[in-house]
Design a protein around this motif. Structure first.
Motif, PDB file in Angstrom:
ATOM      1  N   ASP A 272       0.810  -0.805   0.185  1.00 43.22           N
ATOM      2  CA  ASP A 272      -0.093   0.036   0.205  1.00 43.22           C
ATOM      3  C   ASP A 272       0.928   1.532  -0.139  1.00 43.22           C
ATOM      4  O   ASP A 272       1.668   1.673   0.262  1.00 43.22           O
ATOM      5  CB  ASP A 272      -0.989  -0.165   1.179  1.00 43.22           C
ATOM      6  CG  ASP A 272      -1.781  -1.522   1.239  1.00 43.22           C
ATOM      7  OD1 ASP A 272      -2.173  -1.210   0.040  1.00 43.22           O
ATOM      8  OD2 ASP A 272      -2.241  -1.410   2.379  1.00 43.22           O
ATOM      9  N   ILE A 273       0.287   2.045  -0.821  1.00 41.46           N
ATOM     10  CA  ILE A 273       1.035   3.713  -0.909  1.00 41.46           C
ATOM     11  C   ILE A 273      -0.309   4.253  -0.477  1.00 41.46           C
ATOM     12  O   ILE A 273      -1.601   4.593  -1.290  1.00 41.46           O
ATOM     13  CB  ILE A 273       1.677   3.802  -2.357  1.00 41.46           C
ATOM     14  CG1 ILE A 273       2.447   4.921  -1.653  1.00 41.46           C
ATOM     15  CG2 ILE A 273       0.846   3.894  -3.344  1.00 41.46           C
ATOM     16  CD1 ILE A 273       3.631   5.100  -3.381  1.00 41.46           C
ATOM     17  N   TYR A 274       0.707   5.504   0.543  1.00 35.98           N
ATOM     18  CA  TYR A 274      -0.868   6.679   1.102  1.00 35.98           C
ATOM     19  C   TYR A 274      -0.194   8.430   0.460  1.00 35.98           C
ATOM     20  O   TYR A 274       1.032   8.135   0.009  1.00 35.98           O
ATOM     21  CB  TYR A 274      -0.490   6.212   2.181  1.00 35.98           C
ATOM     22  CG  TYR A 274      -1.227   5.796   3.144  1.00 35.98           C
ATOM     23  CD1 TYR A 274      -2.373   5.138   3.519  1.00 35.98           C
ATOM     24  CD2 TYR A 274       0.078   4.057   3.389  1.00 35.98           C
ATOM     25  CE1 TYR A 274      -3.517   4.344   3.983  1.00 35.98           C
ATOM     26  CE2 TYR A 274      -0.646   3.044   3.971  1.00 35.98           C
ATOM     27  CZ  TYR A 274      -2.298   2.896   4.176  1.00 35.98           C
ATOM     28  OH  TYR A 274      -2.651   2.046   4.626  1.00 35.98           O
ATOM     29  N   PHE A 275      -1.067   8.694   0.065  1.00 36.26           N
ATOM     30  CA  PHE A 275      -1.456  10.493   0.083  1.00 36.26           C
ATOM     31  C   PHE A 275      -1.868  10.920   0.598  1.00 36.26           C
ATOM     32  O   PHE A 275      -3.147   9.773   0.663  1.00 36.26           O
ATOM     33  CB  PHE A 275      -1.507  10.259  -1.501  1.00 36.26           C
ATOM     34  CG  PHE A 275      -0.837   9.541  -2.752  1.00 36.26           C
ATOM     35  CD1 PHE A 275       0.979  10.323  -2.961  1.00 36.26           C
ATOM     36  CD2 PHE A 275      -1.445   8.395  -3.029  1.00 36.26           C
ATOM     37  CE1 PHE A 275       1.139   9.242  -3.741  1.00 36.26           C
ATOM     38  CE2 PHE A 275      -0.527   7.041  -3.320  1.00 36.26           C
ATOM     39  CZ  PHE A 275       0.922   7.542  -4.319  1.00 36.26           C
ATOM     40  N   VAL A 276      -1.482  12.384   1.035  1.00 35.32           N
ATOM     41  CA  VAL A 276      -2.351  12.882   1.741  1.00 35.32           C
ATOM     42  C   VAL A 276      -3.581  13.404   0.956  1.00 35.32           C
ATOM     43  O   VAL A 276      -3.304  14.206  -0.277  1.00 35.32           O
ATOM     44  CB  VAL A 276      -1.073  14.653   2.328  1.00 35.32           C
ATOM     45  CG1 VAL A 276      -2.074  15.690   2.933  1.00 35.32           C
ATOM     46  CG2 VAL A 276      -0.576  13.419   2.965  1.00 35.32           C
ATOM     47  N   ALA A 277      -4.615  13.464   0.959  1.00 35.18           N
ATOM     48  CA  ALA A 277      -5.825  14.033   0.379  1.00 35.18           C
ATOM     49  C   ALA A 277      -6.691  14.897   0.900  1.00 35.18           C
ATOM     50  O   ALA A 277      -6.303  15.539   1.742  1.00 35.18           O
ATOM     51  CB  ALA A 277      -6.992  12.991   0.554  1.00 35.18           C
TER      52      ALA A 277
ATOM     53  N   PHE B 255      -5.720  14.653  -4.048  1.00 34.23           N
ATOM     54  CA  PHE B 255      -3.994  14.290  -3.778  1.00 34.23           C
ATOM     55  C   PHE B 255      -3.243  14.499  -4.594  1.00 34.23           C
ATOM     56  O   PHE B 255      -3.329  14.445  -6.469  1.00 34.23           O
ATOM     57  CB  PHE B 255      -4.291  12.719  -3.334  1.00 34.23           C
ATOM     58  CG  PHE B 255      -4.298  11.872  -4.418  1.00 34.23           C
ATOM     59  CD1 PHE B 255      -3.553  10.327  -5.390  1.00 34.23           C
ATOM     60  CD2 PHE B 255      -5.905  11.445  -4.499  1.00 34.23           C
ATOM     61  CE1 PHE B 255      -3.855   9.975  -5.603  1.00 34.23           C
ATOM     62  CE2 PHE B 255      -6.274  10.501  -5.752  1.00 34.23           C
ATOM     63  CZ  PHE B 255      -5.173  10.001  -6.359  1.00 34.23           C
ATOM     64  N   LYS B 256      -2.055  14.521  -4.463  1.00 33.38           N
ATOM     65  CA  LYS B 256      -0.630  14.700  -5.348  1.00 33.38           C
ATOM     66  C   LYS B 256       0.496  12.989  -5.518  1.00 33.38           C
ATOM     67  O   LYS B 256       0.271  12.641  -4.097  1.00 33.38           O
ATOM     68  CB  LYS B 256       0.342  16.233  -5.646  1.00 33.38           C
ATOM     69  CG  LYS B 256      -0.770  16.653  -5.129  1.00 33.38           C
ATOM     70  CD  LYS B 256      -0.081  18.528  -4.517  1.00 33.38           C
ATOM     71  CE  LYS B 256      -1.093  19.584  -5.120  1.00 33.38           C
ATOM     72  NZ  LYS B 256      -0.275  20.319  -5.054  1.00 33.38           N
TER      73      LYS B 256
ATOM     74  N   ALA C 247      -1.135  16.492 -10.064  1.00 35.82           N
ATOM     75  CA  ALA C 247      -2.366  16.978  -9.198  1.00 35.82           C
ATOM     76  C   ALA C 247      -3.611  14.901 -10.056  1.00 35.82           C
ATOM     77  O   ALA C 247      -3.736  14.987 -10.669  1.00 35.82           O
ATOM     78  CB  ALA C 247      -3.275  17.665  -9.172  1.00 35.82           C
ATOM     79  N   VAL C 248      -4.437  15.005  -8.770  1.00 36.24           N
ATOM     80  CA  VAL C 248      -4.530  13.425  -9.173  1.00 36.24           C
ATOM     81  C   VAL C 248      -6.669  13.658  -8.240  1.00 36.24           C
ATOM     82  O   VAL C 248      -6.544  14.345  -7.363  1.00 36.24           O
ATOM     83  CB  VAL C 248      -4.271  12.333  -8.722  1.00 36.24           C
ATOM     84  CG1 VAL C 248      -5.621  10.806  -9.313  1.00 36.24           C
ATOM     85  CG2 VAL C 248      -3.437  12.261  -9.500  1.00 36.24           C
ATOM     86  N   ARG C 249      -8.004  13.484  -9.159  1.00 33.75           N
ATOM     87  CA  ARG C 249      -9.176  13.921  -8.462  1.00 33.75           C
ATOM     88  C   ARG C 249      -9.983  12.461  -8.305  1.00 33.75           C
ATOM     89  O   ARG C 249      -9.784  12.003  -9.365  1.00 33.75           O
ATOM     90  CB  ARG C 249      -9.773  14.553  -8.950  1.00 33.75           C
ATOM     91  CG  ARG C 249     -11.025  14.555  -8.136  1.00 33.75           C
ATOM     92  CD  ARG C 249     -11.645  16.268  -8.846  1.00 33.75           C
ATOM     93  NE  ARG C 249     -12.087  15.397 -10.186  1.00 33.75           N
ATOM     94  CZ  ARG C 249     -12.790  16.263 -11.708  1.00 33.75           C
ATOM     95  NH1 ARG C 249     -12.640  17.195 -11.521  1.00 33.75           N
ATOM     96  NH2 ARG C 249     -13.868  15.391 -11.993  1.00 33.75           N
ATOM     97  N   ALA C 250     -10.116  12.513  -7.154  1.00 34.62           N
ATOM     98  CA  ALA C 250     -11.243  11.218  -7.410  1.00 34.62           C
ATOM     99  C   ALA C 250     -12.276  11.498  -6.833  1.00 34.62           C
ATOM    100  O   ALA C 250     -12.643  12.197  -6.114  1.00 34.62           O
ATOM    101  CB  ALA C 250     -10.193   9.570  -6.614  1.00 34.62           C
ATOM    102  N   ARG C 251     -13.007  10.425  -7.034  1.00 39.45           N
ATOM    103  CA  ARG C 251     -14.598  10.495  -6.546  1.00 39.45           C
ATOM    104  C   ARG C 251     -15.087   9.164  -6.095  1.00 39.45           C
ATOM    105  O   ARG C 251     -14.862   8.086  -6.270  1.00 39.45           O
ATOM    106  CB  ARG C 251     -15.233  10.823  -8.346  1.00 39.45           C
ATOM    107  CG  ARG C 251     -17.289  11.084  -7.842  1.00 39.45           C
ATOM    108  CD  ARG C 251     -18.106  11.275  -8.727  1.00 39.45           C
ATOM    109  NE  ARG C 251     -19.072  11.557  -8.912  1.00 39.45           N
ATOM    110  CZ  ARG C 251     -19.822  12.280  -8.787  1.00 39.45           C
ATOM    111  NH1 ARG C 251     -19.262  13.885  -9.035  1.00 39.45           N
ATOM    112  NH2 ARG C 251     -20.976  12.767  -8.682  1.00 39.45           N
ATOM    113  N   PHE C 252     -15.354  10.262  -4.745  1.00 40.18           N
ATOM    114  CA  PHE C 252     -16.187   8.686  -4.228  1.00 40.18           C
ATOM    115  C   PHE C 252     -17.553   9.688  -3.913  1.00 40.18           C
ATOM    116  O   PHE C 252     -18.701  10.157  -3.239  1.00 40.18           O
ATOM    117  CB  PHE C 252     -15.602   9.160  -2.866  1.00 40.18           C
ATOM    118  CG  PHE C 252     -14.240   8.428  -2.677  1.00 40.18           C
ATOM    119  CD1 PHE C 252     -13.980   7.017  -1.959  1.00 40.18           C
ATOM    120  CD2 PHE C 252     -13.190   9.352  -2.840  1.00 40.18           C
ATOM    121  CE1 PHE C 252     -12.887   6.625  -2.077  1.00 40.18           C
ATOM    122  CE2 PHE C 252     -11.575   8.527  -2.810  1.00 40.18           C
ATOM    123  CZ  PHE C 252     -11.870   6.916  -2.428  1.00 40.18           C
TER     124      PHE C 252
END
Length: 264
Positions: A10-15, A171-172, A228-233
């Protein structure tokens, strides 16, 4: 004994969590805040009235514009009657043809006055309609800084409205991580956008629904080398709030990783 094998970790990114829509509701006219139809933190529907600004002044403006329009219409009618009278006199050669030109000019002036009066009526109607501020979409009301009787100026912030039906999580990622994922996904950026991601909330718990990467910026930030990346929840229970934080969790494949026994 150490040995090499492919490992998934697993890798984590500040969101940074944002509502899919978050807008400031501001007044478009001046006046006193006469009514507040909603309360802070309450859900509202699209088109629902939120605030009302005193409208006496704007009713007076509309009535004045309607009176000007009637006056201009009467002026036109008078000018048309006068033009017809002059036409008959010109045909009988009682007056010169220049009188007919003058009569035509008076009709044109009256028509222009009607257009001006109609424009003032439209402007007055717009201002009167703006005394009631309605919700532009379904959402949740934020803090309301003004109270009944407050003097409101054009542009005054009345509240903020958030659509929390879903959340955009930004997140980036570093250039290295970006290239690694692209290569692992057969160099397909479209495939990268279909990756499911998890969200770890501020209290360390994992958000129950998975999200999906929707969009990726086209350029790396100069100096930092991140993208920069955008995810949708989805947010059916309104757990996610605009402005909250967390961490995005991605699964990463490390090919040929050297595994060392923990005892070592």
């Amino acid at each position: 004994q150490a040995h090499a094998m492919d490992v998934v970790t697993d890798i984590y990114f500040v969101a940074d969590i944002r509502a899919v829509q978050n807008v400031e509701i501001r007044a478009r006219i001046n006046g006193y805040l006469e009514k507040i139809f909603v309360d802070e933190g309450k859900p509202v529907k699209k088109g629902q009235a939120l605030f009302k600004i005193n409208d006496e002044e704007y009713h007076a403006m509309l009535n004045s514009a309607l009176a000007d329009l009637k006056s201009a219409e009467a002026e036109l009618k008078s000018a048309e009657i006068e033009r017809e009278r002059v036409r008959m006199l010109v045909q009988k050669q009682v007056v010169a043809n220049t009188e007919m030109q003058l009569a035509d000019a008076k009709v044109d002036i009256a028509l222009a006055h009607i257009e001006q009066a109609k424009a003032r009526q439209v402007a007055a109607n717009v201002k009167l309609n703006n005394t009631v501020i309605s919700s532009p979409f379904d959402g949740m009301i934020d803090r309301i800084p003004s109270r009944l009787g407050s003097l409101i100026s054009e542009g005054t912030l009345l509240t903020t409205l958030s659509d929390l039906s879903a959340a955009h999580v930004y997140f980036k990622v570093s250039e290295t991580d970006y290239l690694r994922y692209v290569k692992q996904r057969a160099n397909s950026l479209d495939t990268l956008k279909k990756i499911d991601v998890s969200l770890v909330l501020a209290d360390g718990s994992t958000y129950p629904s998975v999200g999906r990467i929707e969009t990726i910026e086209s350029e790396f930030e100069e100096g930092t080398g991140v993208l920069a990346v955008r995810a949708r929840f989805g947010n059916p229970d309104n757990i996610l709030r605009h402005g909250s934080t967390g961490r995005v969790k991605l699964r990463r494949l490390i090919p040929g990783a050297i595994l060392v026994p923990q005892k070592s």
